[in-house]
Structure formats: C-alpha cells, structure tokens
Write a protein that holds these residues in place. Structure first.
Motif, PDB file in Angstrom:
ATOM      1  N   ILE A 177    -107.869  -0.605  13.075  1.00 45.37           N
ATOM      2  CA  ILE A 177    -108.437   0.361  12.134  1.00 45.37           C
ATOM      3  C   ILE A 177    -109.966   0.488  12.210  1.00 45.37           C
ATOM      4  O   ILE A 177    -110.479   1.618  12.219  1.00 45.37           O
ATOM      5  N   PRO A 178    -110.744  -0.587  12.258  1.00 43.43           N
ATOM      6  CA  PRO A 178    -112.198  -0.397  12.326  1.00 43.43           C
ATOM      7  C   PRO A 178    -112.654   0.478  13.485  1.00 43.43           C
ATOM      8  O   PRO A 178    -113.533   1.334  13.325  1.00 43.43           O
ATOM      9  N   ASN A 179    -112.046   0.315  14.657  1.00 45.77           N
ATOM     10  CA  ASN A 179    -112.415   1.153  15.793  1.00 45.77           C
ATOM     11  C   ASN A 179    -111.980   2.598  15.576  1.00 45.77           C
ATOM     12  O   ASN A 179    -112.696   3.537  15.945  1.00 45.77           O
ATOM     13  N   CYS A 180    -110.800   2.795  14.989  1.00 44.25           N
ATOM     14  CA  CYS A 180    -110.347   4.156  14.681  1.00 44.25           C
ATOM     15  C   CYS A 180    -111.317   4.842  13.731  1.00 44.25           C
ATOM     16  O   CYS A 180    -111.641   6.028  13.900  1.00 44.25           O
ATOM     17  N   ILE A 181    -111.790   4.105  12.742  1.00 45.03           N
ATOM     18  CA  ILE A 181    -112.753   4.672  11.792  1.00 45.03           C
ATOM     19  C   ILE A 181    -114.020   5.113  12.502  1.00 45.03           C
ATOM     20  O   ILE A 181    -114.554   6.209  12.242  1.00 45.03           O
ATOM     21  N   GLU A 182    -114.509   4.301  13.422  1.00 52.22           N
ATOM     22  CA  GLU A 182    -115.723   4.661  14.152  1.00 52.22           C
ATOM     23  C   GLU A 182    -115.502   5.895  15.016  1.00 52.22           C
ATOM     24  O   GLU A 182    -116.375   6.766  15.106  1.00 52.22           O
ATOM     25  N   GLN A 183    -114.334   5.988  15.658  1.00 44.46           N
ATOM     26  CA  GLN A 183    -114.039   7.168  16.477  1.00 44.46           C
ATOM     27  C   GLN A 183    -113.981   8.437  15.626  1.00 44.46           C
ATOM     28  O   GLN A 183    -114.502   9.490  16.008  1.00 44.46           O
ATOM     29  N   VAL A 184    -113.356   8.338  14.470  1.00 43.77           N
ATOM     30  CA  VAL A 184    -113.251   9.490  13.576  1.00 43.77           C
ATOM     31  C   VAL A 184    -114.634   9.897  13.066  1.00 43.77           C
ATOM     32  O   VAL A 184    -114.976  11.090  13.037  1.00 43.77           O
ATOM     33  N   LYS A 185    -115.428   8.926  12.657  1.00 43.17           N
ATOM     34  CA  LYS A 185    -116.783   9.219  12.179  1.00 43.17           C
ATOM     35  C   LYS A 185    -117.600   9.929  13.248  1.00 43.17           C
ATOM     36  O   LYS A 185    -118.269  10.937  12.980  1.00 43.17           O
ATOM     37  N   THR A 186    -117.551   9.413  14.459  1.00 48.07           N
ATOM     38  CA  THR A 186    -118.341   9.991  15.557  1.00 48.07           C
ATOM     39  C   THR A 186    -117.913  11.421  15.840  1.00 48.07           C
ATOM     40  O   THR A 186    -118.752  12.322  15.967  1.00 48.07           O
ATOM     41  N   TYR A 187    -116.611  11.641  15.932  1.00 49.37           N
ATOM     42  CA  TYR A 187    -116.106  12.987  16.230  1.00 49.37           C
ATOM     43  C   TYR A 187    -116.478  13.965  15.121  1.00 49.37           C
ATOM     44  O   TYR A 187    -116.918  15.094  15.395  1.00 49.37           O
ATOM     45  N   CYS A 188    -116.298  13.554  13.885  1.00 42.61           N
ATOM     46  CA  CYS A 188    -116.596  14.441  12.762  1.00 42.61           C
ATOM     47  C   CYS A 188    -118.099  14.731  12.664  1.00 42.61           C
ATOM     48  O   CYS A 188    -118.503  15.868  12.393  1.00 42.61           O
ATOM     49  N   ASN A 189    -118.927  13.724  12.901  1.00 39.23           N
ATOM     50  CA  ASN A 189    -120.379  13.942  12.874  1.00 39.23           C
ATOM     51  C   ASN A 189    -120.816  14.893  13.978  1.00 39.23           C
ATOM     52  O   ASN A 189    -121.634  15.793  13.760  1.00 39.23           O
ATOM     53  N   ASN A 190    -120.248  14.706  15.163  1.00 41.18           N
ATOM     54  CA  ASN A 190    -120.638  15.540  16.308  1.00 41.18           C
ATOM     55  C   ASN A 190    -120.158  16.981  16.166  1.00 41.18           C
ATOM     56  O   ASN A 190    -120.710  17.893  16.794  1.00 41.18           O
TER      57      ASN A 190
END
Length: 247
Positions: free
Chosen positions: A185-198
C-alpha cells in the motif's frame, strides 16, 4: 510436504519476511509499516502463518471483532488473505493453511470462519472456488457481485455492516480509503499521488487507522477501496496503468 509452517510472533516478527514483499526494494517501507501494524494486532489474536520458504505461501486471519473490516458478527474468525503463488501452487499448501485456520477456530470454540470474496474471481480477494470446497457458503452479498462467505459451525452467520451497502460517497474526486495492513500500500499511495499531481487530478486519501473507522466504512474493504465520481470502483491496488483505466 517436507517444508514447515511457522506463525509470526512478537519474538520472531523482526527477522521473518512477510511473504508478499520479500525482496522488492520499493516495498520495504511497506514491510516496516506492516510489521508495526502487526505488533499491535498479534496481541489481539491475529494470526499470520506462512510456509518457511522464500515465497508467497501464507494465511492471515483474526477474530472478527478486532478485524479491520466492515463485517459484524460474534465469535467468528475473519480471513484477510490466503495466498499461494508461483512454483508453490498445486502442492496442497493452500489446503493445509485453510485447514489450520478452521481447526484453530474450532479449538477456540468459535462460531465459524468468514472471508470476503466475489461471485467471479477478482484480484486481491480470496477465490470462492476453494472456499466452497470446504463448505463455505454465501451469507451476505453486495450488488450481486461481492460476497461474504462463511463456514458456520452452529448455524449462526456474520454479515456486512449496514454502512457497507451504500457503496457510494458524496465526494466526486478520486477517493481512496486505505489501511496499512498490506505492505504494497505505501508504494501504491506514492504512485497514485505522483500520477494525480502530474495530471492535475484532485485526490482524496483517507487513512483507515483505527478499528472503529474500518467498521464504519461505506463499502467493502480488506485494506483498500477506491471511489470515483462518488461511485465505488474497486478493491484492486492501484498503479499508474490501472489508475488510467478508472479515470
């Protein structure tokens, strides 16, 4: 089966691996977080039992009263995860792990064992086919898709909480309810954050960090639940490619 099974305890937790995130460096933060979560759960009767090999062969379950899921009932065990993968498939390990859980429930004089599943096979949910072979039956459903399976010893059954049946929220933006039980989950959260920010996508992350919050969720949940446009979408952990499908 010559290999031995072991249960995680407070004494061996630090030096034992967690099966599903053994060597992948990007998930080591999640391993640390999961182990901390487990320290508090083991004293509640939570069980993490695995094959003593470097592989994904394990079962994880807990007393339903302290299981972080929106399922209610008295004196049941709840299975979070039963996973056998790769070269370890077809060797009877899944059967052995499930039998251990059932026998444990009987020894503890529980009313039975329950698990979240689905009518059709879905990733990150226990497969219904295996459970029905052991006598598990559907005792509650959501949207004719997700199912609560139970092996009852005395005719009593658990159920989804009333809140679960909403399967919708007021917020329209991408919303993810998440716990810290799964080391992915922590890595999934980071991937989602990055994609949404970009991509300038509004994102609402809601940490389920207490038993009460888990029991009051407006949807099915094992440790992850995704909403978009107010509608429940999936319990599938998200990476960039899967996120694109939803959006």
């Amino acid at each position: 089966m010559s290999e031995q099974f072991i249960n995680l305890t407070l004494d061996n937790l630090e030096h034992e691996h967690l099966c599903c995130a053994i060597a992948d460096k990007k998930h080591q933060c999640g391993v640390t977080t999961k182990k901390q979560w487990l320290k508090d759960r083991l004293v509640e009767g939570h069980v993490f039992r695995k094959l003593d090999v470097k592989g994904k062969v394990f079962i994880e379950y807990a007393p339903l009263e302290t299981a972080w899921v929106p399922v209610c009932g008295e004196n049941f065990l709840y299975i979070y995860c039963l996973w056998v993968s790769g070269s370890n498939k077809g060797k009877g390990y899944g059967k052995s792990l499930l039998e251990y859980c059932i026998n444990d429930a009987k020894a503890l004089r529980k009313s039975g064992v329950c698990v979240l599943s689905s009518k059709k096979k879905k990733p990150f949910l226990t497969e219904k086919k295996l459970m029905t072979k052991f006598g598990f039956q559907v005792v509650d459903t959501i949207n004719d898709e997700y199912e609560l399976l139970c092996l009852s010893f005395n005719g009593e059954n658990p159920s989804f909480t009333d809140n679960v049946k909403q399967m919708s929220i007021d917020k329209k933006e991408l919303t993810i309810f998440y716990g810290m039980q799964c080391p992915f989950i922590p890595n999934c959260i980071e991937q989602v954050k990055t994609y949404c920010n970009n991509n300038s996508i509004p994102l609402n992350l809601i940490a389920i960090d207490s038993l009460q919050k888990a029991k009051e969720l407006p949807c099915i949940f094992n440790n992850w639940a995704v909403f978009y446009n107010g509608k429940f979408e999936t319990v599938h952990l998200l990476n960039e490619s899967y996120l694109k499908k939803i959006l």
